[in-house]
Structure formats: C-alpha cells, structure tokens
Design an enzyme around this catalytic site. Sequence first.
Site: not given
Length: 241
Positions: A60, A87, A164, A168, A199
């Site tokens: 984790d 990833n 997000y 990133k 996904t």
Amino acid sequence: MNTKIALVTGANKGIGKEIARQLGAAGFTVLAGSRDLARGAAAAKELVAEGYEVEAVQLDVTDEASVRAAAGRIEAEYGRLDVLVNNAAIIPPGDDAVSRIEGDVLREAFEVNVFGLVGVTQAMLPLLRKAEQARVVNMSTSLASFELVGDPESPFSTMLMLGYNASKAAVNMVTVMLANELRGSGILVNAADPGNCATDMGGWDAPRTPEQGAAVAVRLATLDAGGPTGEVQAEEGRLPW
Ligand SMILES: NC(=O)c1ccc[n+]([C@@H]2O[C@H](COP(=O)([O-])OP(=O)(O)OC[C@H]3O[C@@H](n4cnc5c(N)ncnc54)[C@H](OP(=O)(O)O)[C@@H]3O)[C@@H](O)[C@H]2O)c1
C-alpha cells in the site's frame, strides 16, 4: 542472478497488471505490488499460469510500514531492483473543479498519487542504485499537461478533476527532478502517459486497451543506455509539459 527484477505498484488490475504481464513476457521477474495481498496473489497466479515469473507483494503506497516491508523483502530476496513502475494511483471519489472540491478529497489524491509515489521511490532507490542500469517509470496522463489542459479547444480542458490533474502534474515534476538528480548514474527516470484505456479508472468505453497503455510504460522501463530521461512520453513520443 541474471534475471532482471521489476516492481510494479498497483499491479492487481488494469494497466498495472498489463505492465506486469508485458515485463514478464520480456523476461523480467515481476513483483506485482497490491495493497490487498489476496487480489495481488490472484493476478500473479493468472500471470504465472501464462508462463511468467510473477510474485505478489503486499504494497500500500500510503502505508510506510508496508512500503518498508516490501523494500526489505526485495533486498533480502534479490539484493537489487532493475525497474520500478510507479503505477498505483486514484481518482478520489468527489474529485471536482477548483471551486467545488473538498479539501479532504484533494489531500487524498496527493496522499496516494504523490506522497505515496515519492515514498515508494525513496524506499526503492538504494535497491535501484545496486542494479546496473535501473529504470523508473511514473504513470502520468495528458490531464497533467499544462499545454493540453490549458488549450480551451482541447477536451482535456473540460475534465474537472483538480485532485487527479494537479497530483499528476506534481508527478511530472517529481519525474524531472529525480531524473536530474540521477543524471549520469545510469538510472533513467521518465513518465508514461498510457492514453485513455479501458479500466476501472479509465472507464470501460475508453478507446484504448490496457495492453496499449502498458506498452508505453514498458518501452520506458526497457530503454537502452543513453535513452531519454526526465520526459513524459505517450505512445507517439514526447508529450508537452
Ligand atoms: N486508464 C486510463 O485511461 C489512464 C489514463 C492516463 C493515466 N492512467 C494512469 O495509469 C495508471 C493505472 O491506471 P488504471 O486505469 O489501471 O487504474 P485502475 O484500474 O483504477 O488501477 C489502479 C491500481 O492502483 C491501485 N492502488 C490505488 N491506491 C493504492 C494504494 N494506496 N496503494 C497501492 N495500490 C493502490 C489499485 O488497487 P486496488 O485494486 O486495491 O484499488 C489498482 O491496482 C494510474 O497511474 C493512472 O493514473 C490511466
């Protein structure tokens, strides 16, 4: 031991699992990181049945003890790490526009996508330094590109996920700064934009397959000496910052 060792975080599903599969096919011994060991073991079993050397590792990225234990296990079993693919990531529930996002949601995105990634990288760096020509690949996205998100004509400008996108974008800076720090060491550090892949995260109607997305990361994980470092690359090549 000649087999190269790769660690992929968040390898129990999605693009991470495909990266594990493709690195396995390229001859690596792959450590499939998963925050839930049972889910990681199920993915590893599937890949082993396909003929690849894959082991599940509980990892984790937000849990320091888990990260330390994974690094300790890799040190004890292999003494080095040739490839690290960062990833694991989330789009936190409730991710939203700057005007609306709640502080906890923004923090959660950074907790996993940035602090987790940096923590894993720091823990693995001594092992990467022991490899001959290690490679680090951080998963990024077109949604982290200032040029693409800053273009009002671009569809990327309409996707309102501050957590997000900003986390990133921070990953891109981590990538450049680590590449600079390690320049001349033989370790190449790059970010991969897989494109929009089908996904849980990308949506099942996405135009690209996880296999296509994984291939971008695997290309950067297997760069020859003298290859690029400090770049973010998509399938077609370098992405604008
Ligand atoms: N799919 C796309 O269209 C797309 C586009 C651009 C970039 N990317 C990037 O590509 C990477 C993979 O995305 P994906 O589409 O395969 O996502 P996904 O299907 O949602 O898989 C994400 C993986 O990260 C793991 N993860 C989440 N939090 C974690 C934590 N705290 N510790 C360890 N693992 C954790 C998940 O584990 P659990 O199963 O336990 O939740 C899962 O294995 C991500 O970095 C993503 O940002 C994806």
